[in-house]
Motif scaffolding. Sequence first.
Motif, PDB file in Angstrom:
ATOM      1  N   HIS A   1      49.199  66.787  41.563  1.00 43.19           N
ATOM      2  CA  HIS A   1      49.651  66.248  42.851  1.00 43.19           C
ATOM      3  C   HIS A   1      49.133  64.835  43.099  1.00 43.19           C
ATOM      4  O   HIS A   1      48.641  64.547  44.197  1.00 43.19           O
ATOM      5  CB  HIS A   1      49.196  67.163  43.986  1.00 43.19           C
ATOM      6  CG  HIS A   1      47.762  67.611  43.867  1.00 43.19           C
ATOM      7  ND1 HIS A   1      46.693  66.737  43.867  1.00 43.19           N
ATOM      8  CD2 HIS A   1      47.225  68.862  43.710  1.00 43.19           C
ATOM      9  CE1 HIS A   1      45.571  67.416  43.740  1.00 43.19           C
ATOM     10  NE2 HIS A   1      45.864  68.709  43.642  1.00 43.19           N
ATOM     11  N   CYS A   2      49.215  63.970  42.104  1.00 41.45           N
ATOM     12  CA  CYS A   2      48.719  62.604  42.288  1.00 41.45           C
ATOM     13  C   CYS A   2      49.278  62.006  43.577  1.00 41.45           C
ATOM     14  O   CYS A   2      50.483  62.016  43.811  1.00 41.45           O
ATOM     15  CB  CYS A   2      49.122  61.738  41.097  1.00 41.45           C
ATOM     16  SG  CYS A   2      48.605  60.006  41.248  1.00 41.45           S
ATOM     17  N   ALA A   3      48.378  61.487  44.407  1.00 40.60           N
ATOM     18  CA  ALA A   3      48.795  60.872  45.670  1.00 40.60           C
ATOM     19  C   ALA A   3      48.778  59.352  45.598  1.00 40.60           C
ATOM     20  O   ALA A   3      49.198  58.692  46.540  1.00 40.60           O
ATOM     21  CB  ALA A   3      47.886  61.336  46.807  1.00 40.60           C
ATOM     22  N   THR A   4      48.278  58.801  44.499  1.00 44.65           N
ATOM     23  CA  THR A   4      48.109  57.379  44.207  1.00 44.65           C
ATOM     24  C   THR A   4      46.846  56.827  44.863  1.00 44.65           C
ATOM     25  O   THR A   4      46.365  57.365  45.877  1.00 44.65           O
ATOM     26  CB  THR A   4      49.288  56.497  44.648  1.00 44.65           C
ATOM     27  OG1 THR A   4      49.207  56.243  46.060  1.00 44.65           O
ATOM     28  CG2 THR A   4      50.607  57.110  44.289  1.00 44.65           C
TER      29      THR A   4
ATOM     30  N   THR B   1      48.134  81.579  42.574  1.00 42.02           N
ATOM     31  CA  THR B   1      48.940  81.530  43.794  1.00 42.02           C
ATOM     32  C   THR B   1      48.066  81.207  45.000  1.00 42.02           C
ATOM     33  O   THR B   1      48.444  80.385  45.862  1.00 42.02           O
ATOM     34  CB  THR B   1      49.663  82.867  44.002  1.00 42.02           C
ATOM     35  OG1 THR B   1      50.523  83.118  42.880  1.00 42.02           O
ATOM     36  CG2 THR B   1      50.486  82.851  45.282  1.00 42.02           C
ATOM     37  N   GLU B   2      46.910  81.844  45.084  1.00 44.57           N
ATOM     38  CA  GLU B   2      46.007  81.570  46.206  1.00 44.57           C
ATOM     39  C   GLU B   2      45.492  80.134  46.165  1.00 44.57           C
ATOM     40  O   GLU B   2      45.440  79.447  47.196  1.00 44.57           O
ATOM     41  CB  GLU B   2      44.826  82.529  46.200  1.00 44.57           C
ATOM     42  CG  GLU B   2      43.840  82.230  47.340  1.00 44.57           C
ATOM     43  CD  GLU B   2      42.595  83.089  47.278  1.00 44.57           C
ATOM     44  OE1 GLU B   2      41.493  82.532  47.459  1.00 44.57           O
ATOM     45  OE2 GLU B   2      42.726  84.305  47.042  1.00 44.57           O
ATOM     46  N   TYR B   3      45.068  79.699  44.974  1.00 45.60           N
ATOM     47  CA  TYR B   3      44.586  78.317  44.829  1.00 45.60           C
ATOM     48  C   TYR B   3      45.627  77.329  45.328  1.00 45.60           C
ATOM     49  O   TYR B   3      45.323  76.411  46.099  1.00 45.60           O
ATOM     50  CB  TYR B   3      44.234  78.048  43.360  1.00 45.60           C
ATOM     51  CG  TYR B   3      44.522  76.645  42.896  1.00 45.60           C
ATOM     52  CD1 TYR B   3      43.753  75.570  43.340  1.00 45.60           C
ATOM     53  CD2 TYR B   3      45.573  76.392  42.010  1.00 45.60           C
ATOM     54  CE1 TYR B   3      44.033  74.275  42.907  1.00 45.60           C
ATOM     55  CE2 TYR B   3      45.850  75.108  41.575  1.00 45.60           C
ATOM     56  CZ  TYR B   3      45.083  74.051  42.032  1.00 45.60           C
ATOM     57  OH  TYR B   3      45.366  72.777  41.612  1.00 45.60           O
ATOM     58  N   GLU B   4      46.873  77.507  44.918  1.00 43.26           N
ATOM     59  CA  GLU B   4      47.918  76.572  45.314  1.00 43.26           C
ATOM     60  C   GLU B   4      48.178  76.638  46.820  1.00 43.26           C
ATOM     61  O   GLU B   4      48.368  75.603  47.470  1.00 43.26           O
ATOM     62  CB  GLU B   4      49.195  76.862  44.535  1.00 43.26           C
ATOM     63  CG  GLU B   4      50.303  75.869  44.826  1.00 43.26           C
ATOM     64  CD  GLU B   4      51.462  75.981  43.855  1.00 43.26           C
ATOM     65  OE1 GLU B   4      52.571  75.590  44.239  1.00 43.26           O
ATOM     66  OE2 GLU B   4      51.254  76.458  42.720  1.00 43.26           O
TER      67      GLU B   4
ATOM     68  N   PRO C   1      48.081  72.059  51.282  1.00 49.28           N
ATOM     69  CA  PRO C   1      48.004  71.261  52.515  1.00 49.28           C
ATOM     70  C   PRO C   1      47.189  69.983  52.353  1.00 49.28           C
ATOM     71  O   PRO C   1      47.520  68.953  52.943  1.00 49.28           O
ATOM     72  CB  PRO C   1      47.351  72.228  53.516  1.00 49.28           C
ATOM     73  CG  PRO C   1      47.710  73.585  53.009  1.00 49.28           C
ATOM     74  CD  PRO C   1      47.687  73.467  51.526  1.00 49.28           C
ATOM     75  N   TYR C   2      46.125  70.031  51.550  1.00 50.39           N
ATOM     76  CA  TYR C   2      45.335  68.828  51.298  1.00 50.39           C
ATOM     77  C   TYR C   2      46.162  67.789  50.538  1.00 50.39           C
ATOM     78  O   TYR C   2      46.147  66.605  50.867  1.00 50.39           O
ATOM     79  CB  TYR C   2      44.089  69.173  50.477  1.00 50.39           C
ATOM     80  CG  TYR C   2      43.067  70.008  51.180  1.00 50.39           C
ATOM     81  CD1 TYR C   2      42.288  69.490  52.211  1.00 50.39           C
ATOM     82  CD2 TYR C   2      42.835  71.328  50.800  1.00 50.39           C
ATOM     83  CE1 TYR C   2      41.323  70.260  52.845  1.00 50.39           C
ATOM     84  CE2 TYR C   2      41.878  72.105  51.425  1.00 50.39           C
ATOM     85  CZ  TYR C   2      41.130  71.566  52.451  1.00 50.39           C
ATOM     86  OH  TYR C   2      40.171  72.332  53.072  1.00 50.39           O
TER      87      TYR C   2
ATOM     88  N   GLN D   1      49.389  62.741  50.100  1.00 53.38           N
ATOM     89  CA  GLN D   1      50.593  62.034  49.667  1.00 53.38           C
ATOM     90  C   GLN D   1      51.288  61.361  50.850  1.00 53.38           C
ATOM     91  O   GLN D   1      51.783  60.239  50.737  1.00 53.38           O
ATOM     92  CB  GLN D   1      51.528  63.003  48.943  1.00 53.38           C
ATOM     93  CG  GLN D   1      50.983  63.414  47.590  1.00 53.38           C
ATOM     94  CD  GLN D   1      51.916  64.333  46.822  1.00 53.38           C
ATOM     95  OE1 GLN D   1      52.703  65.094  47.410  1.00 53.38           O
ATOM     96  NE2 GLN D   1      51.845  64.290  45.507  1.00 53.38           N
ATOM     97  N   GLU D   2      51.288  62.023  51.977  1.00 52.72           N
ATOM     98  CA  GLU D   2      51.897  61.432  53.171  1.00 52.72           C
ATOM     99  C   GLU D   2      51.120  60.204  53.620  1.00 52.72           C
ATOM    100  O   GLU D   2      51.704  59.213  54.076  1.00 52.72           O
ATOM    101  CB  GLU D   2      51.941  62.466  54.292  1.00 52.72           C
ATOM    102  CG  GLU D   2      52.539  61.957  55.599  1.00 52.72           C
ATOM    103  CD  GLU D   2      54.001  61.553  55.476  1.00 52.72           C
ATOM    104  OE1 GLU D   2      54.436  60.683  56.267  1.00 52.72           O
ATOM    105  OE2 GLU D   2      54.696  62.091  54.598  1.00 52.72           O
ATOM    106  N   SER D   3      49.789  60.224  53.469  1.00 48.36           N
ATOM    107  CA  SER D   3      48.970  59.104  53.935  1.00 48.36           C
ATOM    108  C   SER D   3      49.214  57.833  53.142  1.00 48.36           C
ATOM    109  O   SER D   3      48.880  56.738  53.603  1.00 48.36           O
ATOM    110  CB  SER D   3      47.489  59.481  53.865  1.00 48.36           C
ATOM    111  OG  SER D   3      47.023  59.508  52.527  1.00 48.36           O
TER     112      SER D   3
END
Length: 382
Positions: free
Chosen positions: A303-306, A339-342, A347-348, A353-355
């Motif tokens: 999930h690279c957010a940059t 599944t639980e880990y994901e 949410p983090y 990524q949105e930020s």
Amino acid sequence: MVNREFKGEEAGMRILVSGAGVAGLSAGIDLARAGHTVEIVERAGHLRINGSPIDVRGDSVGVVERMGLLDEVTGRSITMTEGAKFVDDNGDVIAPQPMSETNDSDDDIEIPREDLMRVLRKALPEEAQLRFEDSVRTLTDDGDQVTVVFESGREGRYDLVVGADGAHSNVRRQAFGPEREFSRHLGLYVAIGAAPEEAAPENTAHSVHILNLPGRMACIGRYRDQALAIFTFRSEEIEYDHHDLAAQKRILTDFYGEDRQWRIPQLLSAAQADPELYFDAIAQIHMPTWHRGRVVLIGDAAHCATPMAGRGTSLALTGAWLLTEALTRHDGDHTAAFTEYERRQRPYSDKAQESANGGADLMVPATWEDIERRNARLLPAR
């Protein structure tokens, strides 16, 4: 030593971790302490410690504390008392970037990348074996175990494989498909190189001075007795081998070789001389799921957010912790654990990524008019 946070009684699994960055080392520490036999492989011949200082933010501060490393991490932290400053051709400050725009809370920790990597390497238990100059060539998941053939020619069988090998993850490519299916280019590239001649030995705070040209940014980052030459520029996707350092340096020269303003010629020369130059596209990784069979991804591989988000290190720390916690809770049921880990980590990553949205307009405005508007917005009211 088994971490008392993890109380599972099942026989430990044999787990391969691909990548020895923050995510990979953190996974090695957490999984080995939980009683698993861990092998970490890293393509490079050494720990990759180059790059700008990094942040430990939000819940990841608590993770570092539960790992028993908070005192060491805070003891190596640096302060950024003035925030980043935008400058003109003469180096005179023309606008600030307030700290309030970059920090989550007063508990956030900024630390040189090399310091955090060394803290993690030191904390790696003896039960976790670290191999350099090797990487995954192929992996085959038969449902019971994963057979891995390495570039060195070795072959091994593992109960689980953890891809912690970054945005260009080889494990992701092997298990999920080509990078282009998951990568989302944000229209920017970044380069970071050592600039020892720009260092200020007496400096104890982290300072950043930034010059903008339309679509381009050149920056000097200083901390302790170190200095970095940092470049960020707008561009559509460029075709090149991300392992080809010479090609990366040619691209950097193509974009900055004619610029004579401020310290750009000196910074470009420093970057070209750095054998460990970091160069990459600013691109996010978006995946519908981070696990398949006995293979799971953490950190930038998932999930690279940059770097625009400033949360990659925090995501790596929390992801490794939550994965280990889930494997312990589900007593060896890897499917339920993944599944639980994901569910807990996503949410983090979504927030991070949105930020990153809008970061390009702040740091690398496209035109002179955009630069002037940005500066006017950041200047205090008179």
